[in-house]
Design an enzyme around this catalytic site. Structure first.
Site, PDB file in Angstrom:
ATOM      1  N   TRP A 192      40.493  33.883  47.150  1.00 12.68           N
ATOM      2  CA  TRP A 192      39.725  35.152  47.542  1.00 12.68           C
ATOM      3  C   TRP A 192      40.539  36.257  47.433  1.00 12.68           C
ATOM      4  CZ3 TRP A 192      40.439  35.522  53.827  1.00 12.68           C
ATOM      5  CH2 TRP A 192      41.821  35.601  54.216  1.00 12.68           C
ATOM      6  N   SER A 193      39.848  37.567  47.812  1.00 15.40           N
ATOM      7  CA  SER A 193      40.316  38.570  47.199  1.00 15.40           C
ATOM      8  C   SER A 193      40.711  38.728  45.725  1.00 15.40           C
ATOM      9  CB  SER A 193      41.466  39.257  48.382  1.00 15.40           C
ATOM     10  OG  SER A 193      41.785  40.629  48.373  1.00 15.40           O
ATOM     11  N   LEU A 194      41.864  39.130  45.637  1.00 13.56           N
ATOM     12  CA  LEU A 194      42.371  39.184  44.313  1.00 13.56           C
ATOM     13  C   LEU A 194      42.403  37.785  43.480  1.00 13.56           C
ATOM     14  CD1 LEU A 194      43.630  40.746  41.778  1.00 13.56           C
ATOM     15  CD2 LEU A 194      45.995  40.251  42.636  1.00 13.56           C
TER      16      LEU A 194
END
Length: 403
Positions: free
Chosen positions: A231-233
């Site tokens: 998730w995210s990066l």
């Protein structure tokens, strides 16, 4: 900058970090009332007051956990883990190099509570070595199916989160569904950054391959059903890992990313760069860099994102080096990703803008959209993780044929 209507925290910067906890509430994180109490304790205070309020709440929960453990109550594990989430909420505004002693204090309390909670369930950390990094990894068996051979979900963080966040945001929902989960912090994350000073690296397949090697030493892991989810990066790191390790049976990217440099070009245009300048970020002249840096420094959130966090995580000290490092985060061989892939796309998340192009380049892909109307339109659907987890795990159940 004043708080928006309905906000709990007086400072909008604190509001963003302080309400992460709501994504964890369905899985044993703090409830609305607890977050509101922390916000009241912070009041008009600064980042130090924000830190102190969260740590104080974490200390309260840890004391309750210790009392529960002494009395032999089953709630002790949950309370330790809950305390860990409160400590983890305390220090985000303090990111940066040199490392703030308060950040280390909060993080160490977080990990002590996290490991105490997992130890009561028979889970203990191991150190997976990757070059100069010693990666803390926790293999957590599925709830109620601890001794069965089951699929393994490996969870990958991004720029901000640590193992505690992975546990509450993703692992608990998967553990309830019958998946074993492995949470870890790699280079540029958690203990590897905070304690060891090892920065992020783009070749995440090297990191994950070492983690998979460790996971396969466990007799409860099904070697044919190993899943990577970021998730995210981590929405870049997970598919990058899948491009370099054929043992991965499925990949989840929340949101899907394949070229961070391209994303930064759009960001630079928003800060006033011309199209030509944005297309050549690694060769900008000093005057343009100074102009971009001035725009970053004048905005607290941007300064935190780029200078305090981005420079530190990547092990650089100036904008030119940050842009050059970010350009290395690209999946050149997308064709090497042969497993089924799920890409999330939240309508209010600018990072998700690359999802359609990424999806078009993949062999076997499903795109799952999330909207603001359902309270899941923000970055990683943090205000409604339960909806995201339900849809993602339904797809994974179908893809792997989980019983």
């Amino acid at each position: 900058m004043s708080a928006s209507p309905g906000a709990l925290f007086a400072d909008p910067f604190h509001e963003e970090f302080g309400t992460w906890m709501w994504g964890y509430t369905p899985y044993g994180g703090g409830g609305y009332g607890e977050v509101a109490a922390v916000a009241a304790a912070v009041g008009e205070g600064d980042d130090g007051a924000f830190f102190d309020a969260w740590v104080s709440a974490g200390d309260r929960l840890r004391a309750e956990a210790e009392e529960s453990e002494a009395m032999g109550r089953r709630s002790a594990s949950d309370l330790y883990l809950r305390a860990s989430a409160f400590y983890a909420s305390a220090y985000h505004p303090l990111f940066g190099d040199p490392v703030d002693p308060r950040l280390l204090e909060g993080f160490r309390r977080q990990i002590e509570a996290f490991e105490a909670g997992l130890a009561l369930r028979g889970v203990h950390p191991v150190a997976v070595e990757v070059d100069e990094a010693r990666i803390p990894a926790y293999l957590i068996p599925a709830f109620g199916r601890e001794d069965e051979v089951r699929p393994l979900l490996i969870l990958v963080n991004g720029y901000d989160a640590t193992v505690t966040d992975s546990y509450f945001a993703s692992a608990v929902a998967a553990l309830q569904r019958g998946y074993h989960c492995l949470v870890f912090d790699g280079p540029g994350q958690g203990a590897v950054l905070f304690e060891q000073g090892v920065p992020m690296r783009p070749d995440w397949e090297v990191v994950v391959s070492a983690v998979i090697d460790y996971a396969l030493t466990s007799p409860i892991v099904d070697p044919d059903r190993i899943v990577i989810s970021g998730w995210s990066l981590g929405g870049y790191l997970a598919p990058r890992a899948a491009s370099g390790d054929s043992r991965i049976a499925a990949c989840i990217a929340d949101p899907g990313q394949w070229d961070l440099g391209a994303g930064l070009a759009g960001f630079a245009r928003q800060l006033g760069a011309t199209d030509d300048e944005a297309a050549n970020l690694t060769s900008l002249d000093d005057a343009v860099l100074d102009r971009l840096m001035s725009a970053i420094e004048s905005n607290r959130k941007l300064r935190w994102s780029i200078v305090q966090r981005g420079f530190w995580v990547n092990g650089v000290s100036d904008l030119r080096s940050f842009l050059a490092k970010s350009a290395e985060y690209r999946i050149d061989d997308v064709d090497a990703i042969r497993c089924p892939v799920l890409l999330t796309q939240a309508e209010g998340d600018p990072i998700a803008s690359a999802v359609p192009a990424f999806a078009a380049a993949l062999h076997d892909v499903t795109v799952v959209e999330f909207t603001s109307a359902e309270g899941a339109g923000g970055h990683c659907s943090m205000r409604n993780r339960s909806t995201l987890n339900r849809r993602v795990l339904d797809w994974l159940d179908d893809t792997l044929g989980l019983d």
